[in-house]
Design a protein around this motif. Structure first.
Motif, mmCIF file in Angstrom:
data_model
loop_
_atom_site.group_PDB
_atom_site.id
_atom_site.type_symbol
_atom_site.label_atom_id
_atom_site.label_comp_id
_atom_site.label_asym_id
_atom_site.label_seq_id
_atom_site.Cartn_x
_atom_site.Cartn_y
_atom_site.Cartn_z
ATOM 1 N N LEU A 1 44.865 56.254 14.428
ATOM 2 C CA LEU A 1 44.159 55.668 15.574
ATOM 3 C C LEU A 1 43.063 54.738 15.078
ATOM 4 C CD1 LEU A 1 43.530 55.542 18.629
ATOM 5 C CD2 LEU A 1 42.078 57.571 18.298
ATOM 6 N N VAL A 2 43.091 53.490 15.559
ATOM 7 C CA VAL A 2 42.046 52.501 15.292
ATOM 8 C C VAL A 2 41.456 52.072 16.627
ATOM 9 C CG1 VAL A 2 41.605 50.130 14.525
ATOM 10 C CG2 VAL A 2 42.976 51.658 13.106
ATOM 11 N N PHE B 1 40.349 41.772 18.499
ATOM 12 C CA PHE B 1 41.748 42.221 18.439
ATOM 13 C C PHE B 1 42.419 41.810 17.132
ATOM 14 C CE2 PHE B 1 46.259 41.477 20.107
ATOM 15 C CZ PHE B 1 46.642 42.764 19.811
ATOM 16 N N GLY B 2 42.206 40.580 16.691
ATOM 17 C CA GLY B 2 42.823 40.115 15.449
ATOM 18 C C GLY B 2 42.369 40.914 14.246
ATOM 19 N N ASP B 3 41.062 41.250 14.202
ATOM 20 C CA ASP B 3 40.556 42.052 13.088
ATOM 21 C C ASP B 3 41.139 43.468 13.119
ATOM 22 O OD1 ASP B 3 39.110 39.872 12.371
ATOM 23 O OD2 ASP B 3 37.168 40.648 13.057
ATOM 24 N N VAL C 1 47.043 46.473 9.126
ATOM 25 C CA VAL C 1 47.885 46.013 8.011
ATOM 26 C C VAL C 1 47.406 46.629 6.698
ATOM 27 C CG1 VAL C 1 48.593 44.002 6.659
ATOM 28 C CG2 VAL C 1 48.572 43.881 9.158
ATOM 29 N N ASN C 2 46.099 46.680 6.493
ATOM 30 C CA ASN C 2 45.555 47.293 5.277
ATOM 31 C C ASN C 2 45.865 48.787 5.211
ATOM 32 O OD1 ASN C 2 44.430 44.912 4.253
ATOM 33 N ND2 ASN C 2 42.523 45.189 5.402
ATOM 34 N N LEU C 3 45.810 49.460 6.350
ATOM 35 C CA LEU C 3 46.120 50.891 6.369
ATOM 36 C C LEU C 3 47.576 51.148 6.023
ATOM 37 C CD1 LEU C 3 44.171 51.987 9.580
ATOM 38 C CD2 LEU C 3 43.528 52.403 7.203
ATOM 39 N N PHE C 4 48.460 50.261 6.440
ATOM 40 C CA PHE C 4 49.887 50.439 6.176
ATOM 41 C C PHE C 4 50.249 50.172 4.718
ATOM 42 C CE2 PHE C 4 50.750 49.984 10.839
ATOM 43 C CZ PHE C 4 51.482 51.156 10.972
ATOM 44 N N LYS C 5 49.334 49.576 3.938
ATOM 45 C CA LYS C 5 49.640 49.315 2.531
ATOM 46 C C LYS C 5 49.846 50.607 1.756
ATOM 47 C CE LYS C 5 47.369 44.805 2.070
ATOM 48 N NZ LYS C 5 46.275 44.047 1.408
ATOM 49 N N GLU C 6 49.204 51.685 2.188
ATOM 50 C CA GLU C 6 49.355 52.981 1.523
ATOM 51 C C GLU C 6 50.516 53.788 2.092
ATOM 52 O OE1 GLU C 6 47.533 53.684 -1.062
ATOM 53 O OE2 GLU C 6 46.360 51.842 -0.847
ATOM 54 N N ALA D 1 47.075 37.272 12.146
ATOM 55 C CA ALA D 1 47.165 38.662 11.684
ATOM 56 C C ALA D 1 48.552 39.228 11.960
ATOM 57 C CB ALA D 1 46.103 39.508 12.385
ATOM 58 N N ALA D 2 49.156 38.818 13.086
ATOM 59 C CA ALA D 2 50.499 39.304 13.426
ATOM 60 C C ALA D 2 51.537 38.785 12.437
ATOM 61 C CB ALA D 2 50.855 38.888 14.841
ATOM 62 N N ARG D 3 51.395 37.574 11.981
ATOM 63 C CA ARG D 3 52.345 37.020 11.007
ATOM 64 C C ARG D 3 52.255 37.762 9.669
ATOM 65 N NH1 ARG D 3 50.734 30.851 12.710
ATOM 66 N NH2 ARG D 3 52.120 30.710 14.548
ATOM 67 N N ILE D 4 51.036 38.109 9.296
ATOM 68 C CA ILE D 4 50.882 38.896 8.057
ATOM 69 C C ILE D 4 51.533 40.269 8.234
ATOM 70 C CG2 ILE D 4 49.213 39.985 6.519
ATOM 71 C CD1 ILE D 4 47.285 37.697 7.199
ATOM 72 N N ALA D 5 51.353 40.864 9.419
ATOM 73 C CA ALA D 5 51.983 42.165 9.695
ATOM 74 C C ALA D 5 53.506 42.069 9.637
ATOM 75 C CB ALA D 5 51.536 42.676 11.063
ATOM 76 N N ALA D 6 54.044 40.983 10.155
ATOM 77 C CA ALA D 6 55.503 40.809 10.126
ATOM 78 C C ALA D 6 56.010 40.724 8.695
ATOM 79 C CB ALA D 6 55.886 39.561 10.913
ATOM 80 N N GLN D 7 55.247 40.078 7.815
ATOM 81 C CA GLN D 7 55.650 39.991 6.413
ATOM 82 C C GLN D 7 55.665 41.365 5.739
ATOM 83 O OE1 GLN D 7 52.895 37.231 4.678
ATOM 84 N NE2 GLN D 7 53.713 35.452 5.800
ATOM 85 N N GLN D 8 54.852 42.290 6.243
ATOM 86 C CA GLN D 8 54.803 43.651 5.693
ATOM 87 C C GLN D 8 55.791 44.592 6.390
ATOM 88 O OE1 GLN D 8 52.877 44.279 3.039
ATOM 89 N NE2 GLN D 8 52.141 42.160 3.084
#
Length: 345
Positions: free
Chosen positions: A141-142, A179-181, A187-192, A218-225
């Motif tokens: 939860l964020v 929202f973007g932040d 995305v950073n949390l999902f790296k682990e 931010a959404a485009r970076i998430a899509a890459q991950q």
């Protein structure tokens, strides 16, 4: 359950008999004096003739067979297999992004009892029911306002996630919307994360007014991950100003990651949206089963060792009891009257 790990070892059971049958016996040469009255001498001296030759069949056959069988049983690795232990591993990490900006104070929703409540209270009620159905997922939860904050890390403890959600209050993260932040923090949390499926569900009632990173970037970076984002808009679509609902931005964020956009005008719509999300992102778990094994090879080995010691002790005792004490200067003579052999004392 009892089982042998190498049951084929019992195929070696006839091996000693095969060796005895096909391998020639070793020839030995012993010196002996044969006399026709040997038994009479033994009786006169108090000894039993041919004690070793008249050993019982139990000593000569059954005991060695039992020992060989116990050795093979140990080599076959007997085991006791315990009941299976099952462990489940989640295959999806689900991150909830919840808007706590000042506009969430608007009391334009109703709860299950029909009472007017603010938007956050309605979100807590519906989102709490949604969490109860996510058994098998790791949920995080964020919350975000002026800045995003991690309220609950990824965990399979859904009760903990719901309690931390209930503790959230409007404005605790600031009055505006970043929202973007919040997506960037996710995305950073999902790296682990090691889960094969990664999903974000973002709920907001306003446009982005505070982010350093635009939501679409931010959404485009998430899509890459490999992260999929579902956006849920809540509130009044006709609102203007800073509290205006930017539906196009929410659609773009969802589309960029392969997710979907939803609009909830009231509690019923919000409940239907989360029911639909529950169908789309079904909970999945990997199940691993393991059956512990307890090795029991030491039991036949211990039994064989004990049997061998008892058998050896019995042979020694019986051999000693069959031999009369040796008398010094023993003289055997023939009785002239009876013709029998007698000991001369």
């Amino acid at each position: 359950m009892f089982a042998f790990d190498y049951p084929w070892m019992f195929l070696l059971l006839p091996l000693p008999w095969l060796i005895r049958a096909f391998v020639p016996a070793q020839k030995t040469h012993q010196r002996a004096v044969r006399v026709p009255f040997g038994e009479r001498i033994a009786q006169a001296s108090g000894r039993k003739a041919n004690a070793d030759a008249t050993a019982g069949a139990t000593q000569r056959l059954i005991i060695p067979c039992l020992l060989w069988l116990l050795v093979l049983s140990a080599l076959a690795r007997p085991q006791w297999i315990e009941p299976p232990i099952t462990k489940e591993f989640p295959t999806r990490d689900l991150l909830l992004l919840v808007d706590l900006s000042a506009s969430m104070k608007q009391k334009d929703f109703t709860n299950q009892a029909g009472q007017k409540v603010d938007r956050l209270a309605a979100v807590k009620e519906v989102l709490g029911e949604f969490l109860e159905r996510r058994d098998g997922d790791r949920v995080g939860l964020v919350v975000f306002g002026d800045a995003p904050y991690l309220q609950a890390p990824f965990s399979t403890d859904l009760d903990l996630s719901r309690r931390l959600l209930d503790e959230c209050q409007v404005g605790m993260a600031g009055p505006r919307t970043a929202f973007g932040d919040a997506i960037g923090l996710g995305v950073n949390l999902f790296k682990e994360s090691q889960a094969p499926a990664k999903t974000m569900i973002a709920l907001t009632d306003g446009n982005d007014t505070k982010s350093q990173v635009p939501p679409i970037e931010a959404a485009r970076i998430a899509a890459q991950q490999g992260i999929r984002i579902y956006t849920v808009a809540i509130g009044d679509a006709t609102t203007v100003g800073e509290d205006k609902l930017d539906e196009q931005a929410l659609r773009d964020v969802a589309s960029a990651t392969g997710g979907s956009y939803f609009f909830a005008a009231d509690r019923e719509h919000l409940q239907e949206i989360y029911a639909e999300l529950d169908k789309i992102e079904t909970s999945k778990v990997k199940t691993f089963s393991h059956r512990p094994r307890r090795q029991l090879f030491y039991l036949p080995l211990a039994a064989g060792l004990l049997l061998s010691l008892v058998h050896t002790a019995y042979l020694l005792f019986s051999h000693r009891s069959s031999i009369a004490p040796v008398q010094k200067n023993l003289v055997i003579r023939v009785n002239p009257d009876t013709g029998k052999l007698e000991l001369q004392k």
